[in-house]
Design a protein around this motif. Structure first.
Motif, PDB file in Angstrom:
ATOM      1  N   VAL A 189      24.035  74.872  36.264  1.00 39.84           N
ATOM      2  CA  VAL A 189      24.635  74.476  37.540  1.00 39.84           C
ATOM      3  C   VAL A 189      24.518  75.647  38.511  1.00 39.84           C
ATOM      4  CG1 VAL A 189      26.937  75.204  36.772  1.00 39.84           C
ATOM      5  CG2 VAL A 189      26.723  73.589  38.681  1.00 39.84           C
ATOM      6  N   THR A 190      24.343  75.345  39.782  1.00 36.45           N
ATOM      7  CA  THR A 190      24.334  76.358  40.840  1.00 36.45           C
ATOM      8  C   THR A 190      25.712  76.426  41.477  1.00 36.45           C
ATOM      9  OG1 THR A 190      21.992  76.010  41.329  1.00 36.45           O
ATOM     10  CG2 THR A 190      23.333  77.024  43.056  1.00 36.45           C
ATOM     11  N   VAL A 191      26.278  77.624  41.569  1.00 39.78           N
ATOM     12  CA  VAL A 191      27.557  77.830  42.245  1.00 39.78           C
ATOM     13  C   VAL A 191      27.296  78.638  43.512  1.00 39.78           C
ATOM     14  CG1 VAL A 191      29.894  78.754  42.081  1.00 39.78           C
ATOM     15  CG2 VAL A 191      28.780  77.805  40.041  1.00 39.78           C
ATOM     16  N   GLY A 204      19.775  71.297  39.049  1.00 42.25           N
ATOM     17  CA  GLY A 204      20.122  69.885  39.181  1.00 42.25           C
ATOM     18  C   GLY A 204      21.597  69.617  39.450  1.00 42.25           C
ATOM     19  N   ARG A 205      22.393  70.666  39.615  1.00 44.35           N
ATOM     20  CA  ARG A 205      23.833  70.506  39.829  1.00 44.35           C
ATOM     21  C   ARG A 205      24.317  71.592  40.787  1.00 44.35           C
ATOM     22  NH1 ARG A 205      22.696  69.431  34.446  1.00 44.35           N
ATOM     23  NH2 ARG A 205      23.508  67.422  33.665  1.00 44.35           N
ATOM     24  N   CYS A 206      25.402  71.303  41.503  1.00 43.68           N
ATOM     25  CA  CYS A 206      25.868  72.255  42.511  1.00 43.68           C
ATOM     26  C   CYS A 206      27.379  72.211  42.655  1.00 43.68           C
ATOM     27  CB  CYS A 206      25.202  71.953  43.862  1.00 43.68           C
ATOM     28  SG  CYS A 206      25.634  73.115  45.174  1.00 43.68           S
ATOM     29  N   VAL A 207      28.007  73.387  42.637  1.00 44.77           N
ATOM     30  CA  VAL A 207      29.425  73.562  42.931  1.00 44.77           C
ATOM     31  C   VAL A 207      29.535  74.518  44.111  1.00 44.77           C
ATOM     32  CG1 VAL A 207      31.621  74.484  42.107  1.00 44.77           C
ATOM     33  CG2 VAL A 207      30.194  73.115  40.580  1.00 44.77           C
ATOM     34  N   ILE A 208      30.348  74.159  45.086  1.00 41.71           N
ATOM     35  CA  ILE A 208      30.536  74.968  46.290  1.00 41.71           C
ATOM     36  C   ILE A 208      31.989  75.428  46.334  1.00 41.71           C
ATOM     37  CG2 ILE A 208      30.505  74.963  48.807  1.00 41.71           C
ATOM     38  CD1 ILE A 208      28.419  72.598  48.504  1.00 41.71           C
ATOM     39  N   ALA A 209      32.202  76.728  46.512  1.00 44.46           N
ATOM     40  CA  ALA A 209      33.554  77.272  46.487  1.00 44.46           C
ATOM     41  C   ALA A 209      33.829  78.095  47.739  1.00 44.46           C
ATOM     42  CB  ALA A 209      33.754  78.141  45.239  1.00 44.46           C
ATOM     43  N   HIS A 210      34.911  77.760  48.431  1.00 53.04           N
ATOM     44  CA  HIS A 210      35.387  78.602  49.532  1.00 53.04           C
ATOM     45  C   HIS A 210      36.899  78.500  49.639  1.00 53.04           C
ATOM     46  CE1 HIS A 210      36.054  75.147  52.204  1.00 53.04           C
ATOM     47  NE2 HIS A 210      34.794  74.764  52.042  1.00 53.04           N
ATOM     48  N   GLU A 211      37.490  79.495  50.269  1.00 55.18           N
ATOM     49  CA  GLU A 211      38.947  79.605  50.342  1.00 55.18           C
ATOM     50  C   GLU A 211      39.552  78.700  51.405  1.00 55.18           C
ATOM     51  OE1 GLU A 211      42.307  83.016  51.391  1.00 55.18           O
ATOM     52  OE2 GLU A 211      40.258  83.604  50.883  1.00 55.18           O
ATOM     53  N   ALA A 212      38.826  78.435  52.468  1.00 55.57           N
ATOM     54  CA  ALA A 212      39.357  77.648  53.578  1.00 55.57           C
ATOM     55  C   ALA A 212      39.656  76.216  53.144  1.00 55.57           C
ATOM     56  CB  ALA A 212      38.361  77.642  54.731  1.00 55.57           C
ATOM     57  N   HIS A 232      16.657  64.121  45.051  1.00 58.16           N
ATOM     58  CA  HIS A 232      15.947  63.617  43.876  1.00 58.16           C
ATOM     59  C   HIS A 232      16.042  64.555  42.678  1.00 58.16           C
ATOM     60  CE1 HIS A 232      14.303  60.178  45.987  1.00 58.16           C
ATOM     61  NE2 HIS A 232      13.926  60.967  46.985  1.00 58.16           N
ATOM     62  N   HIS A 233      16.600  65.747  42.888  1.00 56.58           N
ATOM     63  CA  HIS A 233      16.765  66.691  41.780  1.00 56.58           C
ATOM     64  C   HIS A 233      18.193  66.702  41.230  1.00 56.58           C
ATOM     65  CE1 HIS A 233      13.182  68.196  43.900  1.00 56.58           C
ATOM     66  NE2 HIS A 233      12.822  68.730  42.747  1.00 56.58           N
ATOM     67  N   LEU A 234      19.137  66.120  41.968  1.00 56.42           N
ATOM     68  CA  LEU A 234      20.545  66.178  41.555  1.00 56.42           C
ATOM     69  C   LEU A 234      20.798  65.252  40.373  1.00 56.42           C
ATOM     70  CD1 LEU A 234      22.324  66.256  45.035  1.00 56.42           C
ATOM     71  CD2 LEU A 234      22.241  68.116  43.362  1.00 56.42           C
ATOM     72  N   ARG A 235      21.472  65.793  39.366  1.00 59.11           N
ATOM     73  CA  ARG A 235      21.833  65.014  38.181  1.00 59.11           C
ATOM     74  C   ARG A 235      23.331  64.744  38.104  1.00 59.11           C
ATOM     75  NH1 ARG A 235      19.025  68.578  33.628  1.00 59.11           N
ATOM     76  NH2 ARG A 235      19.062  70.182  35.250  1.00 59.11           N
ATOM     77  N   ALA A 236      24.072  65.201  39.105  1.00 53.90           N
ATOM     78  CA  ALA A 236      25.529  64.983  39.152  1.00 53.90           C
ATOM     79  C   ALA A 236      25.970  65.116  40.597  1.00 53.90           C
ATOM     80  CB  ALA A 236      26.249  66.010  38.282  1.00 53.90           C
ATOM     81  N   PRO A 237      27.096  64.515  40.945  1.00 55.31           N
ATOM     82  CA  PRO A 237      27.623  64.680  42.311  1.00 55.31           C
ATOM     83  C   PRO A 237      27.917  66.149  42.618  1.00 55.31           C
ATOM     84  CG  PRO A 237      28.733  62.871  41.182  1.00 55.31           C
ATOM     85  CD  PRO A 237      27.935  63.581  40.141  1.00 55.31           C
ATOM     86  N   ILE A 238      27.755  66.525  43.874  1.00 52.63           N
ATOM     87  CA  ILE A 238      28.080  67.879  44.321  1.00 52.63           C
ATOM     88  C   ILE A 238      29.606  68.045  44.314  1.00 52.63           C
ATOM     89  CG2 ILE A 238      27.937  69.505  46.248  1.00 52.63           C
ATOM     90  CD1 ILE A 238      25.399  67.909  47.121  1.00 52.63           C
ATOM     91  N   GLU A 239      30.072  69.149  43.793  1.00 52.38           N
ATOM     92  CA  GLU A 239      31.507  69.437  43.719  1.00 52.38           C
ATOM     93  C   GLU A 239      31.885  70.497  44.748  1.00 52.38           C
ATOM     94  OE1 GLU A 239      33.986  68.294  41.761  1.00 52.38           O
ATOM     95  OE2 GLU A 239      32.803  66.902  40.527  1.00 52.38           O
ATOM     96  N   ARG A 240      33.056  70.301  45.386  1.00 54.47           N
ATOM     97  CA  ARG A 240      33.599  71.303  46.300  1.00 54.47           C
ATOM     98  C   ARG A 240      34.958  71.786  45.795  1.00 54.47           C
ATOM     99  NH1 ARG A 240      34.049  69.032  52.120  1.00 54.47           N
ATOM    100  NH2 ARG A 240      34.076  66.992  51.092  1.00 54.47           N
ATOM    101  N   GLN A 259      32.647  71.880  34.895  1.00 55.62           N
ATOM    102  CA  GLN A 259      32.667  70.979  33.740  1.00 55.62           C
ATOM    103  C   GLN A 259      32.390  69.536  34.154  1.00 55.62           C
ATOM    104  OE1 GLN A 259      36.492  71.966  32.034  1.00 55.62           O
ATOM    105  NE2 GLN A 259      35.597  73.503  30.650  1.00 55.62           N
ATOM    106  N   ARG A 260      32.903  69.119  35.308  1.00 58.48           N
ATOM    107  CA  ARG A 260      32.639  67.763  35.779  1.00 58.48           C
ATOM    108  C   ARG A 260      31.154  67.531  36.014  1.00 58.48           C
ATOM    109  NH1 ARG A 260      37.637  68.547  38.556  1.00 58.48           N
ATOM    110  NH2 ARG A 260      36.554  69.216  40.442  1.00 58.48           N
ATOM    111  N   THR A 261      30.453  68.574  36.484  1.00 58.57           N
ATOM    112  CA  THR A 261      29.015  68.389  36.708  1.00 58.57           C
ATOM    113  C   THR A 261      28.234  68.241  35.401  1.00 58.57           C
ATOM    114  OG1 THR A 261      28.459  70.771  36.680  1.00 58.57           O
ATOM    115  CG2 THR A 261      29.161  69.817  38.795  1.00 58.57           C
TER     116      THR A 261
END
Length: 337
Positions: free
Chosen positions: A221-223, A268-276, A296-304, A332-334
């Motif tokens: 996963v990419t964070v 194929g997965r992405c989590v985005i983290a910010h304080e705001a 077309h590369h994503l295998r799971a919903p993007i998480e914020r 873990q959800r991804t």
């Protein structure tokens, strides 16, 4: 190389640029004699005099307006807004004047100003000393927004910001200033740890604006994070055992979209983290960009993972602030799809 925390690295950046270029000066509330409330401008007035480092009235609009005029005249002012929460009185100057000056004058004038802004929570500052307004400025065409996560980057990025011919909002995470991370003792994952001082060159060096840093390579996963949340995300990754790739954006405008796309297409997965706060936060823009370019590369919903959609809560600061456990849950959800 000298071991420095972020305050010392930022002070060093200002010091070497003030010495290097007589057109550079710095000013703001308590910036001069006192050396700034966080000591970033400590001893600069003593070294460079009252005309190169000086105090101003409590007038954020006046501080920025003065800087814009100086920039149009040919100087390179670096101003400090004491807390990000107080920048709103200067918002019109930044949006209507600084961001548009080059375009409105057909390149005859520009605003090579740097606005240093301590931002974010973690010091129990309450609602008026803890906000993270970076998304407001990312929306304004003509402004650049930079957010360092460590002392080495802080100095190199600040030097690049000062030398840039466009206005730069330089967000400094207060929680990282002195290199010691502290968290709530009952957090299931220890959110902070002592952060060693970074080796920082004493002379001038530059980190290009808009170039992300690969903090950790991974395959699952990419964070994406910036500022304080880089350290929160790294603590989460080290705890949970997921082979995550962590990218420190360093700046959100300009944004290193190529680094983001390359990573997400691979994991194929992405989590985005910010304080705001989540709603309207910069994570929404990152999510849209990833969706548009990596669908077309994503295998799971993007998480914020973000702060609550509420005013900054003094009494519940540690609950509001996205800690490692919330990042772990998102990663873990991804993996469950």
């Amino acid at each position: 190389m000298v071991a420095m925390n972020m305050v010392q690295a930022l002070n060093s950046a200002l010091d070497v640029k003030l010495e290097d270029d007589p057109d550079i000066l710095t000013f703001g509330e308590d910036v001069g004699y006192f050396g700034g409330v966080f000591r970033v401008t400590d001893k600069l007035q003593e070294k460079y005099g009252l005309t190169r480092c000086f105090d101003t009235p409590i007038s954020e609009g006046g501080i920025v307006a003065t800087a814009i005029g100086m920039g149009a005249y040919g100087l390179r002012p670096v101003v400090e807004i004491q807390f990000a929460d107080y920048i709103l009185p200067a918002f019109d100057q930044l949006v209507s004047e600084a961001a548009r000056l080059r375009y409105r004058s057909n390149g005859e004038f520009w605003a090579p100003i740097t606005v240093r802004v301590p931002y974010g929570g973690g010091i129990f500052g309450g609602q008026t000393h803890s906000q993270s307004p970076e998304a407001l400025f990312a929306h304004v065409v003509g402004l650049k927004s930079v957010i360092p996560s460590n002392p080495y980057d802080a100095k190199g990025l600040l030097i690049s910001a000062i030398e840039d011919d466009d206005p730069v909002i330089f967000f400094e995470p207060k929680r990282l200033y002195n290199g010691l991370f502290e968290g709530r003792p009952d957090d299931p994952v220890k959110p902070w740890k002592d952060h060693p001082l970074a080796d920082v060159p004493e002379d001038v060096y530059r980190i290009p604006l808009g170039k992300a840093r690969m903090v950790r390579e991974g395959a699952d996963v990419t964070v994406l994070a910036y500022g304080t949340m880089v350290h929160v995300a790294l603590s989460a990754i080290e705890e949970c055992g997921i082979d995550a790739e962590l990218i420190d954006l360093r700046s959100i405008v300009p944004l290193d979209i190529d680094a983001i796309v390359e990573s997400v297409q691979r994991t194929g997965r992405c989590v985005i983290a910010h304080e705001a706060s989540r709603y309207g936060g910069f994570g929404g823009e990152l999510s849209a960009l990833v969706q548009e370019r990596c669908f077309h590369h994503l295998r799971a919903p993007i998480e914020r993972v973000a702060g609550w959609d509420t005013p900054y809560p003094h009494a519940f600061e540690w609950d509001y602030f996205p800690g490692p456990q919330r990042v772990i849950d998102a990663m873990q959800r991804t993996q469950e799809v």
